[in-house]
Design an enzyme around this catalytic site. Structure first.
Site, PDB file in Angstrom:
ATOM      1  N   ASP A 133       0.824  -1.216   0.000  1.00  7.72           N
ATOM      2  CA  ASP A 133       0.000   0.000   0.000  1.00  7.72           C
ATOM      3  C   ASP A 133       0.850   1.255   0.000  1.00  7.72           C
ATOM      4  OD1 ASP A 133      -2.685  -0.411  -0.125  1.00  7.72           O
ATOM      5  OD2 ASP A 133      -3.082   0.215   1.933  1.00  7.72           O
ATOM      6  N   LYS A 176      -2.032   3.528  -3.491  1.00  7.32           N
ATOM      7  CA  LYS A 176      -2.914   4.512  -4.093  1.00  7.32           C
ATOM      8  C   LYS A 176      -2.438   5.900  -3.724  1.00  7.32           C
ATOM      9  CE  LYS A 176      -6.669   1.405  -3.277  1.00  7.32           C
ATOM     10  NZ  LYS A 176      -7.010   0.943  -1.953  1.00  7.32           N
ATOM     11  N   MET A 221      -8.233  11.254   6.318  1.00  7.68           N
ATOM     12  CA  MET A 221      -8.600  11.607   4.946  1.00  7.68           C
ATOM     13  C   MET A 221      -9.425  12.892   4.908  1.00  7.68           C
ATOM     14  SD  MET A 221      -9.511   7.818   3.472  1.00  7.68           S
ATOM     15  CE  MET A 221     -10.176   7.119   4.980  1.00  7.68           C
TER      16      MET A 221
HETATM   17  N1  SAH Z   1      -5.523   2.039   7.953  1.00  5.33           N
HETATM   18  C1  SAH Z   1      -4.900   3.335   8.155  1.00  5.33           C
HETATM   19  C2  SAH Z   1      -5.737   4.465   7.591  1.00  5.33           C
HETATM   20  C3  SAH Z   1      -5.949   4.374   6.101  1.00  5.33           C
HETATM   21  S1  SAH Z   1      -6.819   5.751   5.463  1.00  5.33           S
HETATM   22  C4  SAH Z   1      -4.609   3.519   9.639  1.00  5.33           C
HETATM   23  O1  SAH Z   1      -5.091   2.750  10.482  1.00  5.33           O
HETATM   24  O2  SAH Z   1      -3.842   4.443   9.972  1.00  5.33           O
HETATM   25  C5  SAH Z   1      -5.515   6.836   5.000  1.00  5.33           C
HETATM   26  C6  SAH Z   1      -5.460   8.018   5.927  1.00  5.33           C
HETATM   27  O3  SAH Z   1      -4.781   7.676   7.116  1.00  5.33           O
HETATM   28  C7  SAH Z   1      -4.702   9.217   5.396  1.00  5.33           C
HETATM   29  O4  SAH Z   1      -5.490  10.003   4.545  1.00  5.33           O
HETATM   30  C8  SAH Z   1      -4.373   9.944   6.675  1.00  5.33           C
HETATM   31  O5  SAH Z   1      -5.506  10.615   7.168  1.00  5.33           O
HETATM   32  C9  SAH Z   1      -4.073   8.803   7.608  1.00  5.33           C
HETATM   33  N2  SAH Z   1      -2.638   8.442   7.686  1.00  5.33           N
HETATM   34  C10 SAH Z   1      -2.150   7.200   7.693  1.00  5.33           C
HETATM   35  N3  SAH Z   1      -0.817   7.202   7.848  1.00  5.33           N
HETATM   36  C11 SAH Z   1      -0.452   8.492   7.939  1.00  5.33           C
HETATM   37  C12 SAH Z   1       0.798   9.163   8.107  1.00  5.33           C
HETATM   38  N4  SAH Z   1       1.949   8.495   8.214  1.00  5.33           N
HETATM   39  N5  SAH Z   1       0.796  10.510   8.177  1.00  5.33           N
HETATM   40  C13 SAH Z   1      -0.347  11.207   8.078  1.00  5.33           C
HETATM   41  N6  SAH Z   1      -1.549  10.631   7.912  1.00  5.33           N
HETATM   42  C14 SAH Z   1      -1.612   9.287   7.844  1.00  5.33           C
END
Ligand code: SAH
Length: 259
Positions: free
Chosen positions: A42, A64, A178
């Site tokens: 991913d 993505k 997001m």
């Molecule tokens: N499964 C992931 C979330 C996926 S949706 C989780 O549990 O963290 C993707 C969103 O996650 C991004 O748009 C952002 O809002 C957040 N995100 C995930 N990793 C991030 C990072 N390293 N820095 C900033 N935002 C992050």
């Protein structure tokens, strides 16, 4: 097509890779990666160390980029299924936790329909670990005993804004994923519903990366520097965000009052 011997039946590992720091991969995740024949990677998962973690695997980046989906979900599903049916061990490596806006349950279901065994490995989710990195706990005794994680990929509905405003007014915490593009809509909605403009908040952008940025502000002021804000980011709103800054002593005082 060659027949697959029973002992090499394929399987899928749905792995939460954490928010980007290799140190936040679990030991389980590393162990199964080392056995993988294929890694489907991913966008937000850590990747620099993958050749070392998964030395036998073919690594396929299906990540993505927000806005422009590089590989459509259906193709990812098909790849995953195809490799597993060939008898391969497929590691599906996802950012954060697979079950927090990660389509983990959907991918599991797709495999289940094909009779492919799946194991799920939880990961450290950005929704908690990013505010934590900035010094903000989502719960704090005497301050917040509830938190909600919400996707603002789509504009939040009136009813959702009602619920979140209620939660914030009751001292709860909201972490928004997001949500950069829709932030102006979210903030306007909360203010309209009577959330205090001085309610503290923090946005962590590019968490656990070299260019990580933390923006502390309030609901009333957060849009002043909106043009600097870029995804990916996690925005956390609530009284707990005062754990950093001039109101820290007061906030922590509340936490100890109730002991
Ligand atoms: N499964 C992931 C979330 C996926 S949706 C989780 O549990 O963290 C993707 C969103 O996650 C991004 O748009 C952002 O809002 C957040 N995100 C995930 N990793 C991030 C990072 N390293 N820095 C900033 N935002 C992050």
């Amino acid at each position: 097509d060659t027949e697959v011997p029973a002992e090499s039946q394929g399987e899928v590992f749905l792995i939460g890779a954490g928010p980007g720091d290799p140190g936040l991969m679990t030991r389980h995740a590393l162990e199964v990666l080392s056995q993988a024949d294929v890694v489907l990677l991913d966008h937000l998962a850590p990747y620099q160390d993958l050749p070392r973690w998964a030395p036998h695997a073919e690594i396929i980046d299906v990540g993505k980029i927000p806005g422009k989906h590089r590989v459509p979900q259906r193709e990812i599903d098909q790849l995953m299924v195809r490799y597993a049916l060939q008898g391969k061990k497929v590691a599906r490596l996802k950012g954060g936790d697979p079950y927090v806006f990660g389509r983990g349950a959907e991918e599991l279901y797709v495999c289940e329909k094909e009779g492919i065994p799946v194991k799920v490995f939880s990961g450290v989710t950005s929704s908690i670990s990013l505010p934590a990195m900035a010094g903000v706990p989502l719960t704090l005794r005497g301050v917040s005993h509830m938190f909600t994680v919400v996707s603002a990929h789509q504009k939040l509905t009136d009813s959702e804004l009602d619920q979140l405003s209620g939660l914030l007014k009751d001292g709860g915490t909201v972490s928004i994923l997001m949500g950069v593009k829709t932030l102006p809509h979210t903030i306007a909605g909360l203010l309209e519903r009577g959330v205090r403009p001085d309610m503290p908040m923090v946005t962590v952008q590019d968490g656990f990366r070299a260019h990580q940025r933390e923006y502390f502000s309030t609901v009333g002021t957060c849009l002043e520097n909106y043009d600097q804000l870029k995804p990916p980011a996690v925005t956390t709103i609530g009284n707990v965000c005062a754990a950093v800054g001039e109101n820290r002593e007061e906030l922590m005082g509340k936490a100890f009052e109730t002991h």
